[in-house]
Design a protein around this motif. Structure first.
Motif, PDB file in Angstrom:
ATOM      1  N   CYS A  84      -4.060   6.424 -14.796  1.00 47.45           N
ATOM      2  CA  CYS A  84      -5.356   6.842 -14.280  1.00 47.45           C
ATOM      3  C   CYS A  84      -5.593   8.313 -14.902  1.00 47.45           C
ATOM      4  O   CYS A  84      -4.570   9.157 -15.026  1.00 47.45           O
ATOM      5  CB  CYS A  84      -5.543   6.794 -12.622  1.00 47.45           C
ATOM      6  N   ASP A  90      -1.194   2.220 -18.350  1.00 52.47           N
ATOM      7  CA  ASP A  90      -1.368   2.264 -16.890  1.00 52.47           C
ATOM      8  C   ASP A  90      -1.418   3.504 -16.188  1.00 52.47           C
ATOM      9  O   ASP A  90      -0.725   3.948 -15.065  1.00 52.47           O
ATOM     10  CB  ASP A  90       0.076   1.492 -16.557  1.00 52.47           C
ATOM     11  N   THR A 116      -2.213  -5.395  -3.111  1.00 52.25           N
ATOM     12  CA  THR A 116      -2.030  -4.304  -4.296  1.00 52.25           C
ATOM     13  C   THR A 116      -1.073  -3.417  -3.874  1.00 52.25           C
ATOM     14  O   THR A 116      -1.185  -2.751  -2.704  1.00 52.25           O
ATOM     15  CB  THR A 116      -3.519  -3.676  -4.610  1.00 52.25           C
ATOM     16  N   PRO A 117      -0.196  -3.232  -4.757  1.00 53.45           N
ATOM     17  CA  PRO A 117       0.923  -2.336  -4.336  1.00 53.45           C
ATOM     18  C   PRO A 117       0.530  -0.826  -4.168  1.00 53.45           C
ATOM     19  O   PRO A 117      -0.412  -0.529  -4.701  1.00 53.45           O
ATOM     20  CB  PRO A 117       1.886  -2.583  -5.376  1.00 53.45           C
ATOM     21  N   ASN A 118       1.092  -0.226  -3.335  1.00 54.67           N
ATOM     22  CA  ASN A 118       0.718   1.247  -3.104  1.00 54.67           C
ATOM     23  C   ASN A 118       1.473   2.076  -4.215  1.00 54.67           C
ATOM     24  O   ASN A 118       2.771   2.384  -4.058  1.00 54.67           O
ATOM     25  CB  ASN A 118       0.947   1.826  -1.848  1.00 54.67           C
ATOM     26  N   LEU A 119       0.740   2.328  -5.279  1.00 56.04           N
ATOM     27  CA  LEU A 119       1.480   2.995  -6.205  1.00 56.04           C
ATOM     28  C   LEU A 119       1.881   4.327  -5.942  1.00 56.04           C
ATOM     29  O   LEU A 119       2.823   5.155  -6.700  1.00 56.04           O
ATOM     30  CB  LEU A 119       0.462   3.162  -7.486  1.00 56.04           C
ATOM     31  N   THR A 120       1.274   4.929  -5.005  1.00 54.66           N
ATOM     32  CA  THR A 120       1.738   6.335  -4.947  1.00 54.66           C
ATOM     33  C   THR A 120       3.053   6.216  -4.344  1.00 54.66           C
ATOM     34  O   THR A 120       3.897   7.188  -4.307  1.00 54.66           O
ATOM     35  CB  THR A 120       0.849   7.287  -4.088  1.00 54.66           C
ATOM     36  N   ALA A 121       3.114   5.510  -3.333  1.00 47.81           N
ATOM     37  CA  ALA A 121       4.613   5.341  -2.508  1.00 47.81           C
ATOM     38  C   ALA A 121       5.533   4.858  -3.747  1.00 47.81           C
ATOM     39  O   ALA A 121       6.673   5.362  -3.718  1.00 47.81           O
ATOM     40  CB  ALA A 121       4.315   4.167  -1.666  1.00 47.81           C
ATOM     41  N   LYS A 143      -6.672  -2.558   7.635  1.00 47.68           N
ATOM     42  CA  LYS A 143      -5.657  -1.591   6.828  1.00 47.68           C
ATOM     43  C   LYS A 143      -5.229  -2.777   5.591  1.00 47.68           C
ATOM     44  O   LYS A 143      -5.225  -3.951   5.694  1.00 47.68           O
ATOM     45  CB  LYS A 143      -4.412  -1.490   7.584  1.00 47.68           C
ATOM     46  N   ARG A 144      -4.996  -1.988   4.764  1.00 51.00           N
ATOM     47  CA  ARG A 144      -4.438  -2.790   3.374  1.00 51.00           C
ATOM     48  C   ARG A 144      -3.097  -3.430   3.761  1.00 51.00           C
ATOM     49  O   ARG A 144      -2.162  -2.729   4.372  1.00 51.00           O
ATOM     50  CB  ARG A 144      -4.272  -1.822   2.194  1.00 51.00           C
ATOM     51  N   LEU A 155       6.361   7.962  -5.487  1.00 46.55           N
ATOM     52  CA  LEU A 155       7.196   8.860  -4.912  1.00 46.55           C
ATOM     53  C   LEU A 155       8.537   8.560  -4.993  1.00 46.55           C
ATOM     54  O   LEU A 155       9.416   9.354  -5.120  1.00 46.55           O
ATOM     55  CB  LEU A 155       6.515   8.947  -3.517  1.00 46.55           C
ATOM     56  N   GLY A 174       1.904   8.302 -12.106  1.00 48.12           N
ATOM     57  CA  GLY A 174       0.712   7.393 -12.629  1.00 48.12           C
ATOM     58  C   GLY A 174      -0.543   7.818 -13.105  1.00 48.12           C
ATOM     59  O   GLY A 174      -1.413   7.327 -13.363  1.00 48.12           O
ATOM     60  N   THR A 175      -0.649   9.360 -13.255  1.00 54.33           N
ATOM     61  CA  THR A 175      -1.942   9.849 -13.150  1.00 54.33           C
ATOM     62  C   THR A 175      -1.617  10.947 -14.123  1.00 54.33           C
ATOM     63  O   THR A 175      -0.562  11.778 -14.250  1.00 54.33           O
ATOM     64  CB  THR A 175      -2.512  10.287 -12.030  1.00 54.33           C
TER      65      THR A 175
END
Lengths: 342, 342
Positions: free
Chosen positions: B95, B93, B49-54, B3-4, B57, B63-64
């Motif tokens: 995507c 920054d 790497t930080p979980n950008l979706t969290a 796991k990450r 949220l 971020g997209t």
DNA sequence: TTGAAAGCGGTACCAA
DNA sequence: TTGGTACCGCTTTCAA
């Protein structure tokens, strides 16, 4: 700019908890039909769409894959591949994050990091160099699938094309038409693909007891120009063969242009073959004989492999080699053939 | 497939809470330098790497951004636009999720729903029909920016090109070279762009007291073919003008081909102009005079507008019209000009 | 200087 | 048939 409705919003309107709403919308067996109908109606009216990132956060899943290319268009085939990737991903309810690295290592790595941070489940990368250590470092445990001409043949997860086979097919086709004097026109080998085409060509010619002639003219930046220059050089030296195989379709188009400007006919005086099968559509009046590379299939396979890697299924086909196939059109003909209409 | 690592993982190794780790990594002022250094070292080693979706949220951000096109490549300019969109988004920054609708309404709508569900902050859409009600319904409150030739001119959030101005510029250039007998070669107007070019052409010609002649030959599916057919028809009728303006570069290339096959020279006998400035690179020996449409700028503006809409800043430029500009190369010349080298 | 608690929008598990 | 509680990974607020 009102906020998007959530399960809680719906729950408040329906006098239910957000948990019951969640179940109702997903047709859980333990919710009454009446409640389901009521909840669905409210959701509909509110234009509710579930927040997939929240769902995936909890489920520890990913609903996206990433793809990074040196550039879209610009005489590459990545547009074709992408169209297939997009369709194949959508069929599996996945979105595709796409990034153009503009052939910059920094931007390539940046895209990797951003996409990994945004939880792509896997990454399809056409790198701009053969050394991909920066990419692997940026991706961590996110699986990467390499595609494209820069791919190291030893790469463990890669989708490749068999360009040696291209050489064999080209020679087979041209010698079948009676040609024995064939020149392979290439350009500066920035990609390994060129070297592989050269290898395949040499091997196929020598295997038939023929002398392989090759000429590198120009660079990948403008292969049509390179095709024209190559023909000019051959003409200057009086070394024009009866057949030319060009490393790309653009190059072949340039070569044909140059030949015609000198009053020579294709395929009457010289047969010309290309490679890639990308641009023949540009020339409705001149069908270019070329070697088709199955980019659509490659795109589909990339998505399939990505899904296998995401699901961790052990039977993922980690390395796949795609075979070119001959597309015979009008630009090749028998030696001493009749003059063409072109 | 381990796991990450997360903030918690690092915290356990460092003997700290995940909160302290979060602060340390973001250089919060209330964490000691010693702790920060220790935490950062561990994060580095783990490849965190930080979980950008969290993060997003919680922060209620995105971020997209999304982009949907009928197809990449395939003689469109969306590849060019995408390259700019990708770069401009990455600089902020963000995507980009990209989807190919394959000119299917269903797939187009599906992409919209998936992207909205995946929390894109805004959507850039080149729709495959002028009626975009299905798109608006699917997007709910997510802002949509329309681009492309199908865009309804009345659309409130749209980036457009001024194709009437193209007509004016073409006529200005050609009449400046002394031409008075000019034909506009177009194809079946699936997009509004064709009608606008026709309007601009007629207005510009009539404004100069000249008779506008137009010919629609073929369809958008193969404009090079259409260009060839158009020239053939004019020749059959003995109505060849001294200058041809073609609605696309492909069409102009087809027209030039057809003229040369009949032994006519460009621009010696006939001047030829195109539109779009996309494909001139294909013809190193024949510079095509054409009208440049600023696709790179359009891509950048689309991202800027998306950001403004996401941030809800009131000063977003909701509608922007981009102007074409003349690119004079060798395919146009004075009436009764010298024969060309082409 | 550090950490506990709460919350973002979902889903799973278990009790009522 | 329903809802409470906990949790995914992260950040903010506030108390220790």
């Amino acid at each position: 700019m009102e906020k998007r409705p959530t399960l809680k919003t719906i729950g408040q309107l329906a006098g239910l908890s957000h948990v019951a709403v969640s179940k109702a919308l997903r047709d859980a067996p333990d919710i009454s039909e009446a409640t389901k109908a009521r909840v669905k109606k409210i959701a509909e009216e509110l234009g509710y769409t579930p927040n997939l990132t929240a769902r995936n956060l909890y489920l520890q899943r990913s609903g996206t894959i990433g793809m990074i290319v040196p550039a879209m268009g610009d005489s590459t085939a990545y547009d074709l591949i992408f169209n297939e990737v997009s369709a194949a991903a959508a069929a599996r309810d996945f979105c595709v994050m796409l990034g153009s690295s503009h052939r910059s290592l920094q931007l390539e790595e940046r895209h990797c990091r951003m996409m990994v941070g945004n939880q792509v489940g896997a990454l399809i990368v056409a790198s701009c160099t053969s050394d991909v250590s920066h990419i692997k470092a940026a991706c961590g445990s996110t699986p990467v699938i390499f595609i494209g001409g820069k791919t190291d043949p030893g790469e463990s997860r890669a989708l490749l094309c068999d360009y040696r086979r291209s050489g064999e097919l080209a020679v087979e086709h041209l010698t079948g038409l009676g040609h024995r004097d064939i020149v392979l026109l290439t350009y500066e080998p920035e990609n390994l693909t060129i070297l592989q085409k050269e290898e395949g060509f040499v091997q196929a010619m020598e295997g038939r007891g023929l002398v392989p002639r090759m000429l590198r003219a120009g660079s990948a930046a403008n292969t049509m120009r390179a095709g024209m220059d190559g023909v000019e050089r051959l003409l200057e030296r009086g070394e024009l063969p009866t057949a030319l195989w060009c490393a790309s379709d653009y190059m072949a188009i340039g070569a044909m242009n140059a030949l015609r400007l000198r009053g020579l006919s294709v395929p009457g005086d010289v047969s010309v073959m290309g490679h890639d099968d990308l641009y023949f559509g540009l020339y409705p009046n001149i069908g270019l004989t070329t070697l088709h590379t199955p980019m659509a299939e490659l795109g589909q396979a990339a998505v399939q492999l990505a899904m296998d890697l995401i699901e961790g299924s052990g039977q993922a086909q980690l390395r796949q080699v795609f075979q070119p196939s001959l597309v015979a059109r009008g630009s090749t003909g028998p030696v001493n053939g009749a003059p063409s209409h072109g």
